[in-house]
Scaffold this active site. Structure first.
Site, PDB file in Angstrom:
ATOM      1  N   GLN A   1      -7.500   1.749  -8.245  1.00 46.39           N
ATOM      2  CA  GLN A   1      -6.073   1.516  -8.481  1.00 46.39           C
ATOM      3  C   GLN A   1      -5.379   1.138  -7.169  1.00 46.39           C
ATOM      4  O   GLN A   1      -4.507   0.290  -7.134  1.00 46.39           O
ATOM      5  CB  GLN A   1      -5.437   2.785  -9.075  1.00 46.39           C
ATOM      6  CG  GLN A   1      -3.922   2.764  -9.177  1.00 46.39           C
ATOM      7  CD  GLN A   1      -3.409   1.678 -10.124  1.00 46.39           C
ATOM      8  OE1 GLN A   1      -4.121   1.231 -11.023  1.00 46.39           O
ATOM      9  NE2 GLN A   1      -2.182   1.234  -9.894  1.00 46.39           N
ATOM     10  N   GLU A   2      -5.817   1.736  -6.075  1.00 45.40           N
ATOM     11  CA  GLU A   2      -5.180   1.471  -4.779  1.00 45.40           C
ATOM     12  C   GLU A   2      -5.533   0.093  -4.234  1.00 45.40           C
ATOM     13  O   GLU A   2      -4.672  -0.638  -3.781  1.00 45.40           O
ATOM     14  CB  GLU A   2      -5.614   2.542  -3.761  1.00 45.40           C
ATOM     15  CG  GLU A   2      -5.014   3.921  -4.001  1.00 45.40           C
ATOM     16  CD  GLU A   2      -3.517   3.982  -3.674  1.00 45.40           C
ATOM     17  OE1 GLU A   2      -2.974   3.016  -3.123  1.00 45.40           O
ATOM     18  OE2 GLU A   2      -2.887   5.013  -4.001  1.00 45.40           O
ATOM     19  N   SER A   3      -6.821  -0.245  -4.249  1.00 50.33           N
ATOM     20  CA  SER A   3      -7.253  -1.430  -3.482  1.00 50.33           C
ATOM     21  C   SER A   3      -8.238  -2.325  -4.215  1.00 50.33           C
ATOM     22  O   SER A   3      -8.741  -3.270  -3.611  1.00 50.33           O
ATOM     23  CB  SER A   3      -7.943  -0.951  -2.212  1.00 50.33           C
ATOM     24  OG  SER A   3      -9.140  -0.266  -2.578  1.00 50.33           O
TER      25      SER A   3
ATOM     26  N   TYR B   1       0.840   4.094 -12.432  1.00 51.51           N
ATOM     27  CA  TYR B   1      -0.254   4.385 -11.510  1.00 51.51           C
ATOM     28  C   TYR B   1      -1.222   5.413 -12.113  1.00 51.51           C
ATOM     29  O   TYR B   1      -2.423   5.190 -12.204  1.00 51.51           O
ATOM     30  CB  TYR B   1       0.378   4.905 -10.220  1.00 51.51           C
ATOM     31  CG  TYR B   1      -0.553   5.333  -9.127  1.00 51.51           C
ATOM     32  CD1 TYR B   1      -1.016   4.426  -8.179  1.00 51.51           C
ATOM     33  CD2 TYR B   1      -0.949   6.665  -8.997  1.00 51.51           C
ATOM     34  CE1 TYR B   1      -1.846   4.830  -7.146  1.00 51.51           C
ATOM     35  CE2 TYR B   1      -1.781   7.073  -7.973  1.00 51.51           C
ATOM     36  CZ  TYR B   1      -2.224   6.158  -7.057  1.00 51.51           C
ATOM     37  OH  TYR B   1      -3.048   6.555  -6.039  1.00 51.51           O
TER      38      TYR B   1
ATOM     39  N   THR C   1      -9.165   6.219  -8.509  1.00 50.44           N
ATOM     40  CA  THR C   1      -7.961   6.169  -7.662  1.00 50.44           C
ATOM     41  C   THR C   1      -8.092   5.049  -6.632  1.00 50.44           C
ATOM     42  O   THR C   1      -7.157   4.279  -6.397  1.00 50.44           O
ATOM     43  CB  THR C   1      -7.756   7.532  -6.955  1.00 50.44           C
ATOM     44  OG1 THR C   1      -7.821   8.555  -7.934  1.00 50.44           O
ATOM     45  CG2 THR C   1      -6.443   7.589  -6.223  1.00 50.44           C
TER      46      THR C   1
END
Ligand code: GLU
Length: 483
Positions: free
Chosen positions: A322-324, A449, A319
Site C-alpha cells: 500500500q505504501e510503495s 488506506y 502495508t
C-alpha cells in the site's frame, strides 16, 4: 461498548435460565414418574449435555475456512457465538457438497447447518430454516475476457455450469421455461469457490453465484464480472431438521433475533464485507501480478522482520505494498521515501539510516507498527487494534485518537475500527475538528488506506491457504511460487 457487553451477558443468561428451569422440571418429573424409563432429552438438552454444538458447513471464504489465524468466515463467527451463547464448544464439520448437508439435516443425522444456505420453497419441504441472518442476490458471472451477456438468452450455446442441488440450479429450472434452448450442467463434486475459479480460468463460460460470494471472490480473481442479477433478494438462514422438537430451533432464532436487535449482526456483516465495497479491478490485478513478480525479492525480509516484532508477515507485506507497491526507491512529493515510505523524522526517530534500503525500511516500518499497536489502550481487542494502528501509521496517532473521541461523542464505540472509520472523515469538518486536540486532518485517507491493506492482506492469506489446501489439485492460476 459497555451496553453491548452487558446485554450479551443477559443474552447468555436468558436462555440458560429458561433451560435450567426446563432441565429442573424434567428431572423432577422423571424422579416422580412411576414407570422407570429414562426421560428423553430434547435436542437442546442433548447439546448442553454433550457440551458441544455440531454444525455442518461448507468450505468457502463467505462461510468457513481455515486461514493463517485459524478457523474464519462469517458462518464460523456466527456459529461460534451461538455455541458461546449456549455455553458449549463448537464443532464445525465441513461437508463436500450441498446435498450432503441437506440430506444429513433432513435425516436428523445433524442438528444444524450454517453454510450460506438460501431459503427456498423446495428446501423448506426438506428442512426447517431459522430466521434469516443475511440477504443476497443470485448473479450471473462471466469472465471479463469474454463478451458480456445481457440476458439469459445470450447464454444459449455457451457453457453454463452451476452447483448441483443449489439455489442456483433451482432458479435456473424456474427460468428455463422462459428461455428456449437454455442448457446448463449441474456439478456435484465441487464447491462455489472452485466453480468461480473455473470461470476465472476460462474453463467454464458462465456460472451463477450468490452476490456475497462474488464480492469476495472478485478480490482473488479480478477477471470475474457480474453480467446481471438472476434473482430478487433471497434470504440466507441456518437449516435444522423438521421434527417436532423445536428446542434448538427456538434458541437459534432467539440468538439471531437478539444479534439483529442489538445491531451486532449488522456490524459482523459489515466487518466481513465492507472493506470490499470499493473494489478496484485495476488495483487488484496489479497487486496479484506483483505478488508473483516483486514479492519474492522481499518475502524473507518481511518474514524475518515480522518475527522480530511479533507481526504477521502478510500484514507487513500488505502495508508495504500500500505504501510503495514494493518499490524500495519510491519517493513521494512530500519527501516520504522507501518501501515503507517513512518520513525523514520517523526514520530519524527509528534510527533508520538509509530509507531506500529495503531491509532497513521494512525493519523501521515493522518496529513503528509494533509501537503503534502497543501504544493503543490495552483493552482494545484484535483485529481492531491492528486496523487502528494502521490508520495511525498513515495519519498519525493523535488524529486517530481524535477520531476515537469523536466516535465516543457520537455514541459509537471508539474501540471498534468499523465505527471509528465512519468518524475519521469528520476530521475534515470544522464543526468536528475544532473540538479535537490535533485539529484538521484528511480523514478519508486512512480509511481507504486501511481498507486497501485489508484487501491485500486477504488476498495474501487466501493464496497461502489455498496453495496448501489444494496442493494435490492446483486450481488457482494465481498461486505464486513463493506463497
Ligand atoms: N446459497 C447457495 C445455496 O444455498 C449457496 C450455494 C453454494 O455457493 O455452495 O444453494
Amino acid at each position: 461498548m459497555k451496553a453491548d457487553s452487558v446485554s450479551s451477558v443477559t443474552k447468555i443468561r436468558g436462555p440458560k435460565m429458561r433451560l435450567m428451569i426446563v432441565i429442573g422440571v424434567s428431572i423432577a418429573l422423571a424422579t416422580v414418574a412411576l414407570n422407570a424409563c429414562s426421560p428423553q432429552r430434547s435436542i437442546l438438552q442433548q447439546v448442553l449435555h454433550n457440551g458441544k454444538l455440531v454444525v455442518l458447513t461448507r468450505n468457502a471464504a463467505t462461510t468457513y475456512y481455515v486461514g493463517p489465524q485459524g478457523p474464519s468466515g462469517l458462518e464460523y463467527e456466527l456459529a461460534k457465538r451461538f455455541a458461546a451463547y449456549l455455553g458449549v464448544e463448537l464443532d464445525m464439520k465441513v461437508k463436500a457438497n450441498l446435498n450432503d448437508i441437506l440430506d444429513e439435516i433432513q435425516n436428523g443425522d445433524a442438528q444444524l447447518a450454517a453454510a450460506g444456505l438460501t431459503v427456498t420453497e423446495k428446501r423448506q419441504r426438506r428442512v426447517r430454516f431459522t430466521v434469516p441472518y443475511q440477504q443476497i442476490k443470485q448473479q450471473l458471472v462471466y469472465n471479463q475476457q469474454n463478451r458480456r451477456p445481457r440476458s439469459l438468452a445470450d447464454l444459449v450455446g455457451g457453457d453454463l455450469e452451476v452447483l448441483a442441488n443449489s439455489s442456483h440450479a433451482e432458479r435456473l429450472k424456474e427460468l428455463s421455461s422462459k428461455v428456449s434452448d437454455l442448457k446448463w450442467t449441474e456439478d456435484k463434486d465441487i464447491g462455489s469457490t472452485e466453480l468461480l475459479t473455473l470461470v476465472a480460468e476460462q474453463v467454464v463460460d458462465y456460472t451463477i453465484a450468490d452476490s456475497n460470494e462474488v464480492t469476495v471472490n472478485r478480490l482473488y480473481h479480478p477477471s470475474l464480472q457480474v453480467a446481471f442479477d438472476v434473482s430478487e433478494k433471497q434470504n440466507l438462514a441456518w437449516a435444522m431438521p423438521k421434527g417436532k422438537d423445536l428446542s434448538l430451533y427456538t434458541a437459534a432464532n432467539d440468538f439471531i433475533n437478539e444479534l439483529k436487535e442489538s445491531g451486532e449482526l449488522n456490524r459482523i456483516i459489515r466487518r466481513h464485507y465492507s472493506h470490499l465495497r470499493n473494489y478496484d479491478y485495476a488495483g487488484t490485478t496489479h497487486f496479484i501480478s506483483q505478488v508473483r513478480q516483486r514479492l519474492p525479492r522481499y518475502h524473507s525480509i518481511f518474514e524475518d522482520t515480522a518475527e522480530r516484532y511479533d507481526l504477521d508477515w502478510r500484514l507487513l507485506a500488505a502495508t508495504a505494498y500500500q505504501e510503495s507497491h514494493w518499490n524500495p526507491r519510491a519517493v513521494s512529493p512530500t519527501g516520504v521515501r522507501g518501501i515503507m515510505m517513512l518520513t525523514r523524522a520517523t526514520a530519524e526517530y527509528l534510527g533508520v539510516l538509509q530509507r531506500t534500503n529495503a531491509e532497513q525500511s521494512i525493519d523501521g516500518g515493522g518496529r513503528y507498527l509494533r509501537k503503534l499497536i502497543d501504544k493503543l489502550p490495552k483493552h482494545i481487542k484484535e483485529p481492531d487494534r491492528t486496523w487502528l494502528a494502521l490508520a495511525a501509521y498513515n495519519i498519525g496517532y493523535g488524529h486517530v485518537q481524535d477520531a476515537r473521541m469523536i466516535t465516543a461523542l457520537r455514541g459509537g464505540n471508539p474501540d471498534k475500527w468499523i465505527e471509528v472509520k465512519d468518524n475519521l472523515p469528520l476530521l475534515r469538518k470544522r464543526k468536528w475538528y475544532k473540538q479535537t486536540r490535533y485539529g484538521y486532518a484528511r480523514g478519508k485517507e486512512p480509511v481507504r488506506y486501511v481498507e486497501n491493506i485489508r484487501s491485500y492482506y486477504s488476498i495474501l492469506n487466501w493464496q497461502m491457504t489455498n496453495s496448501q489446501q489444494y496442493q494435490q489439485k492446483p486450481l488457482l492460476a494465481l498461486n505464486s511460487d513463493v506463497l
